[in-house]
Every structure is written in C-alpha cells, then in structure tokens.
Design a protein around this motif. Structure first.
Motif, PDB file in Angstrom:
ATOM      1  N   VAL A  93      -5.734   3.547   2.279  1.00  0.00           N
ATOM      2  CA  VAL A  93      -4.897   4.558   1.630  1.00  0.00           C
ATOM      3  C   VAL A  93      -5.046   5.897   2.336  1.00  0.00           C
ATOM      4  CG1 VAL A  93      -4.567   5.892  -0.500  1.00  0.00           C
ATOM      5  CG2 VAL A  93      -4.857   3.410  -0.613  1.00  0.00           C
ATOM      6  N   THR A  94      -6.267   6.269   2.671  1.00  0.00           N
ATOM      7  CA  THR A  94      -6.509   7.533   3.363  1.00  0.00           C
ATOM      8  C   THR A  94      -5.780   7.575   4.705  1.00  0.00           C
ATOM      9  OG1 THR A  94      -8.659   7.799   2.313  1.00  0.00           O
ATOM     10  CG2 THR A  94      -8.300   9.037   4.352  1.00  0.00           C
ATOM     11  N   TRP A  95      -5.883   6.501   5.492  1.00  0.00           N
ATOM     12  CA  TRP A  95      -5.234   6.474   6.798  1.00  0.00           C
ATOM     13  C   TRP A  95      -3.721   6.412   6.668  1.00  0.00           C
ATOM     14  CZ3 TRP A  95      -7.238   8.482  10.766  1.00  0.00           C
ATOM     15  CH2 TRP A  95      -8.600   8.407  11.012  1.00  0.00           C
ATOM     16  N   TYR A  96      -3.205   5.650   5.695  1.00  0.00           N
ATOM     17  CA  TYR A  96      -1.752   5.629   5.482  1.00  0.00           C
ATOM     18  C   TYR A  96      -1.258   7.037   5.140  1.00  0.00           C
ATOM     19  CZ  TYR A  96      -1.155   0.514   5.522  1.00  0.00           C
ATOM     20  OH  TYR A  96      -1.094  -0.804   5.890  1.00  0.00           O
ATOM     21  N   ALA A  97      -1.995   7.744   4.284  1.00  0.00           N
ATOM     22  CA  ALA A  97      -1.583   9.098   3.891  1.00  0.00           C
ATOM     23  C   ALA A  97      -1.602  10.040   5.099  1.00  0.00           C
ATOM     24  CB  ALA A  97      -2.488   9.623   2.780  1.00  0.00           C
ATOM     25  N   ALA A 134       2.956   0.615  -2.434  1.00  0.00           N
ATOM     26  CA  ALA A 134       1.648   0.444  -3.079  1.00  0.00           C
ATOM     27  C   ALA A 134       1.624   1.117  -4.451  1.00  0.00           C
ATOM     28  CB  ALA A 134       0.540   0.998  -2.191  1.00  0.00           C
ATOM     29  N   TYR A 135       2.174   2.308  -4.547  1.00  0.00           N
ATOM     30  CA  TYR A 135       2.216   3.000  -5.848  1.00  0.00           C
ATOM     31  C   TYR A 135       3.210   2.334  -6.797  1.00  0.00           C
ATOM     32  CZ  TYR A 135      -0.839   6.926  -4.736  1.00  0.00           C
ATOM     33  OH  TYR A 135      -1.932   7.708  -4.440  1.00  0.00           O
ATOM     34  N   ARG A 136       4.287   1.821  -6.262  1.00  0.00           N
ATOM     35  CA  ARG A 136       5.295   1.160  -7.100  1.00  0.00           C
ATOM     36  C   ARG A 136       4.758  -0.148  -7.693  1.00  0.00           C
ATOM     37  NH1 ARG A 136       9.151   2.193  -3.801  1.00  0.00           N
ATOM     38  NH2 ARG A 136       8.900   0.336  -2.530  1.00  0.00           N
ATOM     39  N   LEU A 137       3.951  -0.883  -6.907  1.00  0.00           N
ATOM     40  CA  LEU A 137       3.485  -2.208  -7.324  1.00  0.00           C
ATOM     41  C   LEU A 137       2.018  -2.241  -7.739  1.00  0.00           C
ATOM     42  CD1 LEU A 137       5.228  -4.290  -4.508  1.00  0.00           C
ATOM     43  CD2 LEU A 137       6.048  -3.868  -6.849  1.00  0.00           C
ATOM     44  N   GLY A 138       1.317  -1.125  -7.584  1.00  0.00           N
ATOM     45  CA  GLY A 138      -0.099  -1.098  -7.932  1.00  0.00           C
ATOM     46  C   GLY A 138      -0.960  -1.839  -6.924  1.00  0.00           C
ATOM     47  N   GLU A 139      -0.643  -1.706  -5.650  1.00  0.00           N
ATOM     48  CA  GLU A 139      -1.408  -2.362  -4.591  1.00  0.00           C
ATOM     49  C   GLU A 139      -2.432  -1.399  -3.998  1.00  0.00           C
ATOM     50  OE1 GLU A 139       2.177  -5.314  -3.058  1.00  0.00           O
ATOM     51  OE2 GLU A 139       1.780  -3.466  -1.957  1.00  0.00           O
ATOM     52  N   ASP A 149       4.986   5.938 -10.719  1.00  0.00           N
ATOM     53  CA  ASP A 149       6.361   6.107 -10.261  1.00  0.00           C
ATOM     54  C   ASP A 149       6.588   7.450  -9.585  1.00  0.00           C
ATOM     55  OD1 ASP A 149       7.064   3.577 -11.150  1.00  0.00           O
ATOM     56  OD2 ASP A 149       7.672   4.305 -13.128  1.00  0.00           O
ATOM     57  N   GLU A 150       5.880   8.475 -10.035  1.00  0.00           N
ATOM     58  CA  GLU A 150       6.032   9.802  -9.435  1.00  0.00           C
ATOM     59  C   GLU A 150       5.525   9.812  -7.987  1.00  0.00           C
ATOM     60  OE1 GLU A 150       4.374  14.039 -10.717  1.00  0.00           O
ATOM     61  OE2 GLU A 150       5.273  12.924 -12.391  1.00  0.00           O
ATOM     62  N   GLN A 151       4.340   9.243  -7.772  1.00  0.00           N
ATOM     63  CA  GLN A 151       3.792   9.151  -6.415  1.00  0.00           C
ATOM     64  C   GLN A 151       4.651   8.241  -5.541  1.00  0.00           C
ATOM     65  OE1 GLN A 151       1.131  10.515  -4.621  1.00  0.00           O
ATOM     66  NE2 GLN A 151       1.159  11.994  -6.292  1.00  0.00           N
ATOM     67  N   ALA A 152       5.114   7.133  -6.103  1.00  0.00           N
ATOM     68  CA  ALA A 152       5.982   6.220  -5.351  1.00  0.00           C
ATOM     69  C   ALA A 152       7.242   6.947  -4.896  1.00  0.00           C
ATOM     70  CB  ALA A 152       6.342   5.005  -6.193  1.00  0.00           C
ATOM     71  N   ALA A 153       7.828   7.733  -5.770  1.00  0.00           N
ATOM     72  CA  ALA A 153       9.036   8.484  -5.423  1.00  0.00           C
ATOM     73  C   ALA A 153       8.738   9.533  -4.351  1.00  0.00           C
ATOM     74  CB  ALA A 153       9.622   9.145  -6.669  1.00  0.00           C
ATOM     75  N   TYR A 154       7.587  10.202  -4.452  1.00  0.00           N
ATOM     76  CA  TYR A 154       7.196  11.208  -3.460  1.00  0.00           C
ATOM     77  C   TYR A 154       7.113  10.582  -2.069  1.00  0.00           C
ATOM     78  CZ  TYR A 154       4.204  14.126  -0.569  1.00  0.00           C
ATOM     79  OH  TYR A 154       3.689  14.840   0.479  1.00  0.00           O
ATOM     80  N   TRP A 155       6.375   9.476  -1.953  1.00  0.00           N
ATOM     81  CA  TRP A 155       6.182   8.842  -0.648  1.00  0.00           C
ATOM     82  C   TRP A 155       7.496   8.247  -0.135  1.00  0.00           C
ATOM     83  CZ3 TRP A 155       2.348  10.444   2.013  1.00  0.00           C
ATOM     84  CH2 TRP A 155       1.155  10.815   1.391  1.00  0.00           C
ATOM     85  N   GLN A 156       8.344   7.736  -1.030  1.00  0.00           N
ATOM     86  CA  GLN A 156       9.626   7.182  -0.601  1.00  0.00           C
ATOM     87  C   GLN A 156      10.553   8.279  -0.083  1.00  0.00           C
ATOM     88  OE1 GLN A 156      10.234   3.704  -0.488  1.00  0.00           O
ATOM     89  NE2 GLN A 156      11.717   4.590   0.935  1.00  0.00           N
ATOM     90  N   ARG A 157      10.556   9.431  -0.759  1.00  0.00           N
ATOM     91  CA  ARG A 157      11.359  10.564  -0.278  1.00  0.00           C
ATOM     92  C   ARG A 157      10.883  11.004   1.113  1.00  0.00           C
ATOM     93  NH1 ARG A 157      10.754  12.333  -5.547  1.00  0.00           N
ATOM     94  NH2 ARG A 157       9.120  13.806  -4.921  1.00  0.00           N
ATOM     95  N   LEU A 158       9.564  11.042   1.291  1.00  0.00           N
ATOM     96  CA  LEU A 158       9.005  11.415   2.591  1.00  0.00           C
ATOM     97  C   LEU A 158       9.430  10.404   3.662  1.00  0.00           C
ATOM     98  CD1 LEU A 158       7.195  13.406   4.151  1.00  0.00           C
ATOM     99  CD2 LEU A 158       5.254  11.941   3.570  1.00  0.00           C
ATOM    100  N   ALA A 159       9.339   9.124   3.344  1.00  0.00           N
ATOM    101  CA  ALA A 159       9.737   8.073   4.294  1.00  0.00           C
ATOM    102  C   ALA A 159      11.218   8.193   4.638  1.00  0.00           C
ATOM    103  CB  ALA A 159       9.439   6.694   3.716  1.00  0.00           C
ATOM    104  N   ASP A 160      12.049   8.398   3.630  1.00  0.00           N
ATOM    105  CA  ASP A 160      13.491   8.513   3.870  1.00  0.00           C
ATOM    106  C   ASP A 160      13.811   9.723   4.729  1.00  0.00           C
ATOM    107  OD1 ASP A 160      13.798   6.269   2.293  1.00  0.00           O
ATOM    108  OD2 ASP A 160      14.423   7.377   0.514  1.00  0.00           O
ATOM    109  N   ARG A 161      13.158  10.832   4.454  1.00  0.00           N
ATOM    110  CA  ARG A 161      13.372  12.056   5.223  1.00  0.00           C
ATOM    111  C   ARG A 161      12.944  11.855   6.686  1.00  0.00           C
ATOM    112  NH1 ARG A 161      11.361  15.563   1.737  1.00  0.00           N
ATOM    113  NH2 ARG A 161       9.248  15.446   2.524  1.00  0.00           N
TER     114      ARG A 161
END
Length: 164
Positions: free
Chosen positions: A110-114, A131-136, A143-155
C-alpha cells in the motif's frame, strides 16, 4: 575520481539503453544481448537508478533461479527508494505478491502503491482505488478513498502522466 566513474557509468547506461531499445545500432543477436546485460549489470551495481530499474525488472521477471529473482527485487527496491516511479510500482507488486527474499507485506505494498500513484503512475492509483473499493490489501472498504484514488488515476491517464 568519483565524478569520472559517475560520468563513465552514465555513458555506459546510455549505450546499454540504446542497445536495449533500438535495433539500428547493432543487429539483435545473443552477443548484443549479453553486452547489453553486462552493461546494465555494471551500471546497476554502480547504483544508477534507471539501470537498477531495468536490470532489476528483467532479473525479477525473467530469471529462473530464486537467487537471481531476489537480486532483481533488490535492484528494483533500490531504484524505488531513489524515486524511480516504475520501480515504486514494481516494489508494490513485489510486496503484494511476495517472493523468496521479500515475503508478502500488504502494508508495504500500500505504501509503495501510494508513492507511485502520487508520483504519477496511474496503474498504482487504479490498484489503490480497487483495493479500497473491494477491501483488499488489508484495507477497509472506503468509498471516499476509492473515489479519491480513481479520480487521481483518471486525471493521470488523461494528462499523459501515466508510467507503464
């Protein structure tokens, strides 16, 4: 003499990179491949982060012996610590899946992915979103963290900052 050896290492890496990525310099042959690998190995041993990234990745994914895979993982982790984005993503994968020398550590993954995601690696951001969406990866569903990381990925994917 350290500056001379650093300059020589950079020149060796440039040659290795040219041999690795182009076919026009010399024809692709076992001899050229051996030369490329020797140059990458020397540069990786000298601490060149890009060489550590490339050579480590090749050793980790293409070697048959556990010792070579472990050496490749070590080079990848050294390049990741030096700030190489691709290696940060690879370090996360090494810790997520584990290998002989580095057992599975989801917290390290998680640290390295971040780190990789914040540096611009969209696949790392997507992995954290999932991982945040599925609890992995030992993370609670958020859902808030999942949305944050997804927005970052999309951007990152749309602005061309994606690192493969």
């Amino acid at each position: 003499m350290p500056q001379a050896s650093t300059l020589f290492t950079r020149l060796e890496f440039r040659l290795a990179e040219q041999l690795f990525h182009t076919r026009w310099l010399l024809p692709r042959s076992p001899r050229t491949q051996r030369l490329t690998m020797r140059l990458l190995k020397r540069c990786a041993e000298a601490g060149h982060p890009d060489a550590q990234s490339i050579y480590g990745h090749m050793l980790f994914h293409r070697s048959l012996s556990p010792q070579d895979k472990a050496r490749g993982a070590r080079y990848v982790l050294e390049a990741a610590q030096a700030g190489d984005i691709k290696s940060q993503y690879q370090a996360a994968q090494i810790h997520e899946h584990g290998c002989v020398q580095y057992p599975r550590r989801e917290d390290y993954a998680v640290t390295w992915y971040a780190r990789a995601a914040q540096s611009g690696h969209y696949l790392a951001a997507e992995r954290l979103a999932r991982a945040y969406r599925l609890g992995e990866l030992g993370l609670a569903i958020d859902d808030e963290q999942a949305a944050y990381w997804q927005r970052l990925a999309d951007r990152q994917a749309t602005t061309g900052m994606a690192a493969a």
